[in-house]
Write an enzyme that holds these catalytic residues in place. Structure first.
Site, PDB file in Angstrom:
ATOM      1  CG  HIS A 135      -9.022  -1.447   9.720  1.00  0.00           C
ATOM      2  ND1 HIS A 135      -8.476   0.353   8.927  1.00  0.00           N
ATOM      3  CD2 HIS A 135      -7.420  -1.786   9.236  1.00  0.00           C
ATOM      4  CE1 HIS A 135      -7.937   0.066   7.988  1.00  0.00           C
ATOM      5  NE2 HIS A 135      -7.325  -0.822   7.962  1.00  0.00           N
TER       6      HIS A 135
ATOM      7  CG  ASP B 125      -9.367  -4.008   2.519  1.00  0.00           C
ATOM      8  OD1 ASP B 125      -8.448  -3.655   2.423  1.00  0.00           O
ATOM      9  OD2 ASP B 125     -10.392  -2.479   2.665  1.00  0.00           O
TER      10      ASP B 125
ATOM     11  NE  ARG C  23      -6.312   5.387   2.899  1.00  0.00           N
ATOM     12  CZ  ARG C  23      -6.936   3.891   3.550  1.00  0.00           C
ATOM     13  NH1 ARG C  23      -7.685   3.827   4.584  1.00  0.00           N
ATOM     14  NH2 ARG C  23      -6.554   2.713   2.470  1.00  0.00           N
TER      15      ARG C  23
ATOM     16  CE  LYS D 130      -6.262   1.567  -1.659  1.00  0.00           C
ATOM     17  NZ  LYS D 130      -5.175   1.246  -0.615  1.00  0.00           N
ATOM     18  CG  HIS D 131     -11.407   0.793  -0.026  1.00  0.00           C
ATOM     19  ND1 HIS D 131     -11.325   1.849  -0.179  1.00  0.00           N
ATOM     20  CD2 HIS D 131     -10.477  -0.539   0.077  1.00  0.00           C
ATOM     21  CE1 HIS D 131      -9.124   2.149   1.016  1.00  0.00           C
ATOM     22  NE2 HIS D 131      -9.257   0.816   0.944  1.00  0.00           N
TER      23      HIS D 131
ATOM     24  NE  ARG E 127       1.230  -0.196   4.046  1.00  0.00           N
ATOM     25  CZ  ARG E 127       0.249   0.146   5.080  1.00  0.00           C
ATOM     26  NH1 ARG E 127       0.775   1.379   5.313  1.00  0.00           N
ATOM     27  NH2 ARG E 127      -0.640   0.472   4.502  1.00  0.00           N
TER      28      ARG E 127
ATOM     29  CG  ASP F  26      -2.106  -0.869   0.616  1.00  0.00           C
ATOM     30  OD1 ASP F  26      -3.550  -0.379   0.472  1.00  0.00           O
ATOM     31  OD2 ASP F  26      -1.777  -1.874   2.303  1.00  0.00           O
TER      32      ASP F  26
END
Length: 520
Positions: free
Chosen positions: A201, A275, A158, A188-189, A96, A88
């Site tokens: 999440h 996902d 995002r 996405k998503h 990351r 990602d």
């Protein structure tokens, strides 16, 4: 390849860059014994758990890039089939991996006018080039969600924004930029995570809209992307009962949404990726290991991301899945690997980020996204006389690029406020004209975007009846956390705390550039 080996190619479990040797060996076992098709890299287990623990994510390990490249080479060397390495990197590797190029968030790029669509494409291209030279092949980006709910806890910064046309065009530009760099990209998503108020999440978001409403709004960028030939879409863990015969079932395991709507009705022929299957909105639904993986595959997913039960998932898919569907998904993954050059090119390239060029490009973008949010009286400006004007800074030291640039032209008093008990608060009483710079600590809305609410409340009390302007170095969504922000005569959003953004904000204050950005 055997049937189970082909099924293994449909799995892309998580690989943590900072981990124990024991866990590195477990990944090797998945590669050797279960023939997984790829890996999705995360910084560390501690970092990946940030969303589940409702805390900010801090990247603070050393040599992450070097370790990533070493792991990629290590894992590729033992795999019979080349591994599809993914990550990602929505705003670059820096999402990351620390000490790598960071580009503006999608919400920042969304402030650009449509005529600067080429800059979004170039951003995607640069991100793609950074990934490619690191040994990665696939970026799970761009986000094609329309951020129509300002209280959305997981999309926000995002997304390219609330305008479906801009989101659609900018998502495609970002996609094409990465494709131009030789990197796979992924919308996405699906079917659209923008108008939700639950973090998937942690729980299952539900969109209570009719199919007609969803087709006109949430699905719009995806439909346009399909028309333009995108070849990968990630399905989110959110429910849209109007699309699944009234059931509040996660889209990622809904055959009605993936097979009937996305593939059959909307005509998508590319790869459907789930996902992350460790997310609470789906992971808690099936206690039997492998059942979730089977449900996701049976619903229509071709690539299973972040499975925690690879062996059991392969067994269950081989037991219940049709050979035709397994072969179809396997061929899609193989074709993607071929398209991205995995069968013909070396996995190692020389890494050399062009930092000076990167800074220059971020500077170019900054001049275009500075945004005037409000201006109560355009004819009224701050009195900049030395005895009546001061610069005030929250959540960052007063030694910053914004103040330094201003001091080159208008030398003035700078006041830094470190806490609610800072003695410098009293100094604000001496000035009637204040330029307030708020450096928002986090792009995520957790804990008020990391801002100290007592400090903000004290600030608003202190500026009562003063002539004040606010320069926000952070997400415009954070403005809702500043109670009574209407007291500011003018509010400017610079979106990022990049040095280039601070310099652009100073140029605007000095009336050397216009505020070209827009929030729609």
């Amino acid at each position: 390849m055997t049937l189970k080996e082909k099924i293994g190619q449909l799995f892309s479990p998580a690989a943590f860059i900072h981990d124990t040797e024991e866990n590195y060996l477990k990944i090797e076992s998945l590669i050797k014994n279960h023939h997984i098709g790829g890996l999705t890299f995360f910084h560390s287990r501690h970092s990946a758990a940030a969303n589940f623990e409702k805390r900010q994510e801090k990247l603070s390990y050393e040599n992450t890039l070097e370790k990533l490249r070493t792991l990629i080479a290590r894992y590729q060397s033992i795999s019979k089939q080349p591994l599809l390495m993914s990550i990602d990197a929505e705003f670059g590797l820096a999402m990351r991996i620390e000490n790598t190029p960071q580009y503006p968030y999608a919400i920042t790029l969304g402030a650009l006018s449509l005529e600067h669509e080429d800059l979004v494409l170039e951003t995607g291209y640069r991100i793609g080039k950074d990934l490619k030279q690191t040994g990665l092949h696939l970026n799970f980006a761009p986000v094609a969600d329309i951020n129509t709910n300002p209280k959305n806890p997981v999309i926000g910064y995002r997304s390219f924004g609330p305008n479906k046309e801009k989101v659609s065009r900018f998502a495609l530009a970002m996609y094409k930029g990465m494709e131009k760099a030789g990197i796979g990209a992924c919308y996405k998503h699906f079917p659209g995570h923008g108008d939700t108020d639950t973090d998937s999440h942690l729980g299952l978001p539900v969109i209570h809209k009719s199919k007609e409403e969803l087709m006109a709004e949430e699905l719009y960028p995806f439909a346009n992307g399909i028309k333009e030939g995108i070849d990968m879409i990630m399905v989110g863990h959110l429910a849209a009962p109007a699309l699944s015969n009234g059931k509040s079932i996660p889209a990622s395991i809904s055959k009605e949404i993936i097979t009937d709507l996305l593939k059959d009705e909307m005509g998508f022929k590319g790869i459907v990726v789930s996902d992350a299957l460790n997310m609470k909105s789906v992971s808690d639904l099936f206690p039997e290991p492998g059942q979730l993986e089977w449900e996701a595959f049976d619903a229509g997913n071709d690539l299973l991301c972040f499975s925690e039960n690879v062996e059991e998932g392969i067994d269950m898919i081989s037991k219940f899945g049709s050979k035709e569907k397994i072969e179809e998904s396997f061929q899609k993954i193989s074709s993607l690997k071929e398209k991205l050059g995995l069968y013909t090119t070396s996995h190692t390239e020389e890494v050399g980020f062009y930092w000076s060029n990167h800074v220059e490009f971020n500077g170019k973008l900054s001049l275009r996204y500075i945004t005037e949010i409000s201006n109560q009286n355009p004819q009224t400006s701050l009195d900049l006389s030395d005895s009546n004007f001061a610069k005030v800074c929250l959540f960052q030291g007063k030694e910053n690029a914004f103040f330094s640039e201003l001091d080159k032209v208008i030398p003035s008093r700078s006041i830094g406020l470190a806490s609610v008990n800072d003695s410098n608060w009293e100094k604000l009483n001496d000035f009637d004209n204040l330029l307030v710079a708020v450096f928002v600590p986090s792009a995520k809305p957790v804990n008020h975007f990391g801002m100290d609410m007592d400090m903000l409340d004290k600030l608003m009390a202190k500026i009562e009846n003063k002539n004040c302007q606010l320069y926000l170095f952070g997400s415009p969504l954070s403005l809702n956390e500043i109670r009574f922000h209407q007291k500011f005569k003018k509010i400017i959003c610079a979106f990022q705390d990049f040095e280039s953004a601070q310099k652009a904000a100073a140029l605007y204050f000095l009336r050397k550039i216009d505020a070209e950005g827009r929030l729609d």
